[in-house]
Design a protein around this motif. Structure first.
Motif, PDB file in Angstrom:
ATOM      1  N   PHE A 188      -1.190 -40.163  20.103  1.00  0.00           N
ATOM      2  CA  PHE A 188      -2.003 -38.976  20.010  1.00  0.00           C
ATOM      3  C   PHE A 188      -1.294 -38.152  20.960  1.00  0.00           C
ATOM      4  N   CYS A 189      -0.737 -36.808  20.516  1.00  0.00           N
ATOM      5  CA  CYS A 189       0.232 -36.269  21.488  1.00  0.00           C
ATOM      6  C   CYS A 189      -0.476 -34.737  21.759  1.00  0.00           C
ATOM      7  N   GLY A 190       0.058 -34.116  22.863  1.00  0.00           N
ATOM      8  CA  GLY A 190      -0.614 -32.850  23.391  1.00  0.00           C
ATOM      9  C   GLY A 190      -0.116 -31.742  22.965  1.00  0.00           C
ATOM     10  N   THR A 191       1.097 -31.746  22.269  1.00  0.00           N
ATOM     11  CA  THR A 191       1.378 -30.634  21.418  1.00  0.00           C
ATOM     12  C   THR A 191       2.144 -31.078  20.230  1.00  0.00           C
ATOM     13  N   VAL A 192       2.438 -30.089  19.415  1.00  0.00           N
ATOM     14  CA  VAL A 192       3.208 -30.433  18.188  1.00  0.00           C
ATOM     15  C   VAL A 192       4.655 -30.791  18.326  1.00  0.00           C
ATOM     16  N   GLU A 193       5.129 -30.070  19.276  1.00  0.00           N
ATOM     17  CA  GLU A 193       6.495 -30.320  19.914  1.00  0.00           C
ATOM     18  C   GLU A 193       6.762 -31.691  20.410  1.00  0.00           C
ATOM     19  N   HIS A 194       5.713 -32.206  20.931  1.00  0.00           N
ATOM     20  CA  HIS A 194       5.845 -33.437  21.438  1.00  0.00           C
ATOM     21  C   HIS A 194       5.711 -34.486  20.482  1.00  0.00           C
ATOM     22  N   ALA A 195       4.689 -34.138  19.484  1.00  0.00           N
ATOM     23  CA  ALA A 195       4.463 -35.152  18.371  1.00  0.00           C
ATOM     24  C   ALA A 195       5.913 -35.300  17.552  1.00  0.00           C
ATOM     25  N   LYS A 196       6.448 -34.063  17.434  1.00  0.00           N
ATOM     26  CA  LYS A 196       7.804 -34.056  16.256  1.00  0.00           C
ATOM     27  C   LYS A 196       8.954 -34.810  17.332  1.00  0.00           C
ATOM     28  N   PHE A 197       9.011 -34.543  18.670  1.00  0.00           N
ATOM     29  CA  PHE A 197       9.658 -35.459  19.677  1.00  0.00           C
ATOM     30  C   PHE A 197       9.631 -36.744  19.467  1.00  0.00           C
ATOM     31  N   MET A 198       8.458 -37.521  19.416  1.00  0.00           N
ATOM     32  CA  MET A 198       8.371 -38.686  19.413  1.00  0.00           C
ATOM     33  C   MET A 198       8.495 -39.369  18.289  1.00  0.00           C
ATOM     34  N   SER A 199       8.547 -38.701  16.929  1.00  0.00           N
ATOM     35  CA  SER A 199       8.774 -39.141  15.677  1.00  0.00           C
ATOM     36  C   SER A 199      10.165 -39.416  15.615  1.00  0.00           C
ATOM     37  N   ASP A 200      10.851 -38.091  16.016  1.00  0.00           N
ATOM     38  CA  ASP A 200      12.252 -38.180  16.069  1.00  0.00           C
ATOM     39  C   ASP A 200      12.949 -39.286  16.834  1.00  0.00           C
ATOM     40  N   TYR A 201      12.155 -39.537  18.261  1.00  0.00           N
ATOM     41  CA  TYR A 201      12.796 -40.409  19.078  1.00  0.00           C
ATOM     42  C   TYR A 201      12.604 -41.849  18.428  1.00  0.00           C
ATOM     43  N   PHE A 202      11.563 -42.111  17.896  1.00  0.00           N
ATOM     44  CA  PHE A 202      11.302 -43.617  17.223  1.00  0.00           C
ATOM     45  C   PHE A 202      12.060 -43.770  16.225  1.00  0.00           C
ATOM     46  N   ASN A 203      12.363 -42.671  15.354  1.00  0.00           N
ATOM     47  CA  ASN A 203      13.088 -42.809  14.078  1.00  0.00           C
ATOM     48  C   ASN A 203      14.617 -43.112  14.399  1.00  0.00           C
ATOM     49  N   ALA A 204      15.234 -42.275  15.509  1.00  0.00           N
ATOM     50  CA  ALA A 204      16.368 -42.516  16.035  1.00  0.00           C
ATOM     51  C   ALA A 204      16.821 -44.031  16.494  1.00  0.00           C
ATOM     52  N   ARG A 205      15.755 -44.669  16.693  1.00  0.00           N
ATOM     53  CA  ARG A 205      15.818 -45.958  17.150  1.00  0.00           C
ATOM     54  C   ARG A 205      15.090 -46.941  16.232  1.00  0.00           C
ATOM     55  N   VAL A 206      15.325 -46.535  15.153  1.00  0.00           N
ATOM     56  CA  VAL A 206      15.166 -47.269  13.471  1.00  0.00           C
ATOM     57  C   VAL A 206      13.782 -47.899  13.758  1.00  0.00           C
ATOM     58  N   ILE A 207      12.664 -47.153  14.061  1.00  0.00           N
ATOM     59  CA  ILE A 207      11.392 -47.431  14.134  1.00  0.00           C
ATOM     60  C   ILE A 207      10.775 -46.279  13.315  1.00  0.00           C
ATOM     61  N   PRO A 208      10.624 -46.716  11.878  1.00  0.00           N
ATOM     62  CA  PRO A 208      10.079 -45.550  10.996  1.00  0.00           C
ATOM     63  C   PRO A 208       8.700 -44.775  11.397  1.00  0.00           C
ATOM     64  N   SER A 209       8.775 -43.565  11.679  1.00  0.00           N
ATOM     65  CA  SER A 209       7.666 -42.611  12.171  1.00  0.00           C
ATOM     66  C   SER A 209       7.672 -41.376  11.531  1.00  0.00           C
ATOM     67  N   ILE A 210       6.462 -40.807  11.568  1.00  0.00           N
ATOM     68  CA  ILE A 210       6.387 -39.439  10.836  1.00  0.00           C
ATOM     69  C   ILE A 210       5.285 -38.676  12.038  1.00  0.00           C
ATOM     70  N   PHE A 211       5.191 -37.487  11.675  1.00  0.00           N
ATOM     71  CA  PHE A 211       3.989 -36.694  12.656  1.00  0.00           C
ATOM     72  C   PHE A 211       3.401 -35.678  11.708  1.00  0.00           C
ATOM     73  N   LEU A 212       2.053 -35.450  11.917  1.00  0.00           N
ATOM     74  CA  LEU A 212       1.074 -34.723  11.498  1.00  0.00           C
ATOM     75  C   LEU A 212       0.757 -33.710  12.478  1.00  0.00           C
ATOM     76  N   THR A 213       0.457 -32.558  12.055  1.00  0.00           N
ATOM     77  CA  THR A 213      -0.243 -31.660  12.724  1.00  0.00           C
ATOM     78  C   THR A 213      -1.640 -31.180  12.317  1.00  0.00           C
ATOM     79  N   GLY A 214      -2.477 -30.208  12.913  1.00  0.00           N
ATOM     80  CA  GLY A 214      -3.584 -29.618  12.597  1.00  0.00           C
ATOM     81  C   GLY A 214      -3.404 -28.852  11.280  1.00  0.00           C
ATOM     82  N   HIS A 215      -2.106 -28.452  10.964  1.00  0.00           N
ATOM     83  CA  HIS A 215      -1.789 -27.728   9.886  1.00  0.00           C
ATOM     84  C   HIS A 215      -1.504 -28.523   8.649  1.00  0.00           C
ATOM     85  N   SER A 216      -1.423 -29.874   8.878  1.00  0.00           N
ATOM     86  CA  SER A 216      -0.902 -30.583   7.777  1.00  0.00           C
ATOM     87  C   SER A 216      -2.127 -30.735   6.688  1.00  0.00           C
ATOM     88  N   ARG A 217      -1.599 -30.573   5.467  1.00  0.00           N
ATOM     89  CA  ARG A 217      -2.582 -30.497   4.459  1.00  0.00           C
ATOM     90  C   ARG A 217      -3.230 -32.101   4.111  1.00  0.00           C
TER      91      ARG A 217
END
Length: 79
Positions: A30-59
């Motif tokens: 759980f992240c405080g901002t959309v930017e933080h959620a995207k950063f965490m997903s990108d950070y984990f993916n770059a380290r070969v830990i498959p991750s995605i992020f969702l936002t309040g606008h995700s369908r």
């Protein structure tokens, strides 16, 4: 990334260095901002830990697909 996050991720990375462990790890971050959620997903993916992020606008369909991907082991984390 702040020093606490680096330390926490380093500890997590050491734990998950073994393939038999990371294959069984699933989590929600759980992240405080959309930017933080995207950063965490990108950070984990770059380290070969498959991750995605969702936002309040995700369908609904996107959320349902994300849940299925987590359950099926296609991703390890949803932020």
């Amino acid at each position: 990334m702040d020093p606490r996050s680096i330390y926490k991720f380093a500890s997590f990375s050491r734990l998950c260095a073994r393939a038999d462990i990371i294959d069984n790890v699933k989590g929600l971050g759980f992240c405080g901002t959309v930017e933080h959620a995207k950063f965490m997903s990108d950070y984990f993916n770059a380290r070969v830990i498959p991750s995605i992020f969702l936002t309040g606008h995700s369908r609904y369909e996107e959320r349902k697909a994300a849940k299925n991907r987590l359950v099926n082991g296609q991703v390890c984390f949803i932020f």
